[in-house]
Scaffold this motif. Structure first.
Motif, mmCIF file in Angstrom:
data_model
loop_
_atom_site.group_PDB
_atom_site.id
_atom_site.type_symbol
_atom_site.label_atom_id
_atom_site.label_comp_id
_atom_site.label_asym_id
_atom_site.label_seq_id
_atom_site.Cartn_x
_atom_site.Cartn_y
_atom_site.Cartn_z
ATOM 1 N N UNK A 1 30.418 -12.340 8.450
ATOM 2 C CA UNK A 1 30.484 -10.924 8.847
ATOM 3 C C UNK A 1 30.820 -10.808 10.331
ATOM 4 N N UNK A 2 30.202 -11.644 11.152
ATOM 5 C CA UNK A 2 30.473 -11.587 12.589
ATOM 6 C C UNK A 2 31.877 -12.048 12.937
ATOM 7 N N UNK A 3 32.427 -12.978 12.176
ATOM 8 C CA UNK A 3 33.819 -13.384 12.396
ATOM 9 C C UNK A 3 34.741 -12.193 12.160
ATOM 10 N N UNK A 4 34.496 -11.459 11.082
ATOM 11 C CA UNK A 4 35.300 -10.265 10.798
ATOM 12 C C UNK A 4 35.114 -9.227 11.906
ATOM 13 N N UNK A 5 33.875 -9.049 12.366
ATOM 14 C CA UNK A 5 33.586 -8.091 13.433
ATOM 15 C C UNK A 5 34.311 -8.461 14.727
ATOM 16 N N UNK A 6 34.326 -9.740 15.060
ATOM 17 C CA UNK A 6 35.019 -10.182 16.273
ATOM 18 C C UNK A 6 36.519 -9.963 16.142
ATOM 19 N N UNK A 7 37.064 -10.239 14.982
ATOM 20 C CA UNK A 7 38.495 -10.032 14.764
ATOM 21 C C UNK A 7 38.840 -8.550 14.863
ATOM 22 N N UNK A 8 37.995 -7.695 14.278
ATOM 23 C CA UNK A 8 38.239 -6.253 14.319
ATOM 24 C C UNK A 8 38.102 -5.682 15.724
ATOM 25 N N UNK A 9 37.011 -6.037 16.397
ATOM 26 C CA UNK A 9 36.738 -5.424 17.704
ATOM 27 C C UNK A 9 37.445 -6.144 18.848
ATOM 28 N N UNK B 1 14.349 -21.981 2.589
ATOM 29 C CA UNK B 1 15.308 -22.488 3.562
ATOM 30 C C UNK B 1 16.731 -22.312 3.052
ATOM 31 N N UNK B 2 16.925 -22.520 1.777
ATOM 32 C CA UNK B 2 18.264 -22.328 1.215
ATOM 33 C C UNK B 2 18.692 -20.868 1.326
ATOM 34 N N UNK B 3 17.762 -19.954 1.142
ATOM 35 C CA UNK B 3 18.063 -18.534 1.308
ATOM 36 C C UNK B 3 18.426 -18.206 2.748
ATOM 37 N N UNK B 4 17.685 -18.783 3.702
ATOM 38 C CA UNK B 4 17.999 -18.565 5.119
ATOM 39 C C UNK B 4 19.373 -19.121 5.458
ATOM 40 N N UNK B 5 19.704 -20.273 4.885
ATOM 41 C CA UNK B 5 21.022 -20.852 5.123
ATOM 42 C C UNK B 5 22.119 -19.949 4.568
ATOM 43 N N UNK B 6 21.906 -19.418 3.373
ATOM 44 C CA UNK B 6 22.898 -18.525 2.765
ATOM 45 C C UNK B 6 23.051 -17.241 3.572
ATOM 46 N N UNK B 7 21.933 -16.643 3.972
ATOM 47 C CA UNK B 7 21.989 -15.403 4.747
ATOM 48 C C UNK B 7 22.650 -15.647 6.100
ATOM 49 N N UNK B 8 22.302 -16.756 6.761
ATOM 50 C CA UNK B 8 22.928 -17.077 8.041
ATOM 51 C C UNK B 8 24.426 -17.298 7.908
ATOM 52 N N UNK B 9 24.825 -17.974 6.837
ATOM 53 C CA UNK B 9 26.253 -18.220 6.609
ATOM 54 C C UNK B 9 27.013 -16.926 6.354
ATOM 55 N N UNK B 10 26.417 -16.039 5.570
ATOM 56 C CA UNK B 10 27.044 -14.738 5.322
ATOM 57 C C UNK B 10 27.138 -13.941 6.622
ATOM 58 N N UNK B 11 26.081 -14.000 7.432
ATOM 59 C CA UNK B 11 26.101 -13.326 8.735
ATOM 60 C C UNK B 11 27.187 -13.862 9.643
ATOM 61 N N UNK B 12 27.411 -15.167 9.610
ATOM 62 C CA UNK B 12 28.491 -15.760 10.410
ATOM 63 C C UNK B 12 29.834 -15.203 9.965
#
Length: 128
Positions: free
Chosen positions: A15-23, A2-13
């Motif tokens: 990455x998506x913030x950067x993607x939204x800012x870029x696009x 679960x801690x790994x899923x939380x870390x991966x989800x947080x990193x994905x968030x």
């Protein structure tokens, strides 16, 4: 796990913030890392802070319904207009509709019978 899923989800968030800012566009699929992080966060908090875990599950459910509805609406309207559409968005819209129908029916049946589950993955959401 679960801690790994939380870390991966947080990193994905992030990455998506950067993607939204870029696009400059917010797409429905940007919500899914947040869903992973919220679900994992709820799982991590369920023993120590059950109220906070319930709130995270509710936020995740609302986010899922909103993102799926937006994706599904666009795909279904394109399908009916004969325009190009994305199969993934179409399936996502159907899945969210089923999620809402099955969840609502389960909640209605639980209230009508006077029984609420005492354990299980959806016990917090059905009982209260």
């Amino acid at each position: 796990m679960v801690q790994g899923a939380f870390a991966v989800g947080s990193i994905g968030v992030l990455i998506n913030i950067v993607d939204v800012i870029e696009s400059g566009r917010l797409e429905p699929y940007h919500a899914f890392p947040a869903l992973v992080a919220l679900g994992a966060g709820a799982e991590l908090l369920k023993d120590r802070r059950p109220g906070a875990a319930r709130a995270l599950r509710v936020v995740a459910s609302v986010l899922l319904v909103v993102a799926g509805s937006v994706a599904g609406y666009g795909a279904w309207s394109a399908l009916f207009q004969g325009a190009a559409y994305d199969w993934l968005d179409l399936v996502l819209g159907v899945s969210v509709a089923l999620f809402v129908v099955v969840g609502g029916a389960g909640r209605l049946l639980a209230r009508r019978s006077g029984r609420t589950p005492k354990s299980g993955a959806n016990a917090d959401m059905i009982s209260g």
